[in-house]
Design a protein around this motif. Structure first.
Motif, PDB file in Angstrom:
ATOM      1  N   GLY A  66       0.769  -1.222  -0.072  1.00 25.99           N
ATOM      2  CA  GLY A  66      -0.122   0.060  -0.013  1.00 25.99           C
ATOM      3  C   GLY A  66       0.838   1.065   0.039  1.00 25.99           C
ATOM      4  N   SER A  67       2.178   1.284  -0.320  1.00 27.24           N
ATOM      5  CA  SER A  67       3.061   2.433  -0.305  1.00 27.24           C
ATOM      6  C   SER A  67       3.087   3.177  -1.519  1.00 27.24           C
ATOM      7  N   THR A  68       2.649   2.592  -2.602  1.00 25.25           N
ATOM      8  CA  THR A  68       2.673   3.340  -3.899  1.00 25.25           C
ATOM      9  C   THR A  68       1.687   4.655  -3.897  1.00 25.25           C
ATOM     10  N   ARG A  69       2.272   5.746  -4.148  1.00 25.17           N
ATOM     11  CA  ARG A  69       1.742   7.031  -4.137  1.00 25.17           C
ATOM     12  C   ARG A  69       1.899   7.696  -5.429  1.00 25.17           C
ATOM     13  N   GLY A  70       0.774   8.461  -5.868  1.00 26.13           N
ATOM     14  CA  GLY A  70       1.193   9.384  -7.056  1.00 26.13           C
ATOM     15  C   GLY A  70       1.086   8.840  -8.425  1.00 26.13           C
ATOM     16  N   THR A  71       0.699   7.620  -8.554  1.00 24.00           N
ATOM     17  CA  THR A  71       0.509   7.068  -9.948  1.00 24.00           C
ATOM     18  C   THR A  71      -0.619   7.711 -10.830  1.00 24.00           C
ATOM     19  N   ILE A 137      -3.922   8.989  -8.871  1.00 23.66           N
ATOM     20  CA  ILE A 137      -4.470  10.278  -9.679  1.00 23.66           C
ATOM     21  C   ILE A 137      -4.934  10.667 -10.798  1.00 23.66           C
ATOM     22  N   LEU A 138      -6.377  10.743 -10.981  1.00 25.27           N
ATOM     23  CA  LEU A 138      -6.730  11.037 -12.347  1.00 25.27           C
ATOM     24  C   LEU A 138      -6.361  12.474 -12.555  1.00 25.27           C
ATOM     25  N   GLN A 139      -5.748  12.637 -13.731  1.00 32.86           N
ATOM     26  CA  GLN A 139      -5.592  14.028 -14.232  1.00 32.86           C
ATOM     27  C   GLN A 139      -6.087  14.166 -15.649  1.00 32.86           C
TER      28      GLN A 139
END
Length: 149
Positions: A66-71, A137-139
């Protein structure tokens, strides 16, 4: 010049079966599901329309589950994409933009509800996470910067 194409992101999880159930709800293409000795499992998905993929696994990295951020997942219409994810029973933030412009930071106080002013490309976002906390993160990008495809 050498081309470097992003191909794969490994998302660490502790419970691959539970994570797989979550990613199945997204209806992304299931490419591979392998199991090995000692409870090892890796499941490979490709998001709709993407050239890059993810693998959820309990043994391919020593990163904490659970440590992956900002994909980032880039979409043409963030409101449609957000509604699609929400309709699948997945918790997702409301659409927001940064008060000062730019990309989302961990400082949630800087987020302003709603689309970016004039719906400026690159500046509207929504965030969701898998059950273990790996974040996407949807962009919204409708017009690319020069040189970008």
């Amino acid at each position: 010049m050498v081309d470097y194409k992003l191909e794969l992101i490994i998302l660490p999880v502790s419970d691959v079966a539970a994570a797989k159930a979550f990613y199945d709800k997204l209806d992304w293409r299931l490419d591979v599901d392998i199991q090995g000795e000692g409870g090892f499992r890796a499941v490979h998905y490709t998001p709709t329309g993407s050239h890059a993929s993810i693998i959820i696994s309990n043994g391919l990295t020593d990163a904490a589950p659970g440590s992956t951020r900002g994909t980032y997942l880039v979409v043409d219409d963030i409101e449609v994409a957000r509604a699609d994810i929400a309709s699948r029973g997945i918790e997702i933030t409301e659409v927001f933009h940064e008060a000062q412009g730019g990309i989302p930071s961990v400082n949630k106080e800087g987020r302003t509800p709603g689309l970016a002013p004039e719906r400026a490309s690159y500046f509207s976002f929504a965030i969701f996470s898998d059950p273990e906390g790996n974040e996407f993160i949807l962009q919204e990008i409708t017009t690319r910067l020069p040189g970008r495809v």
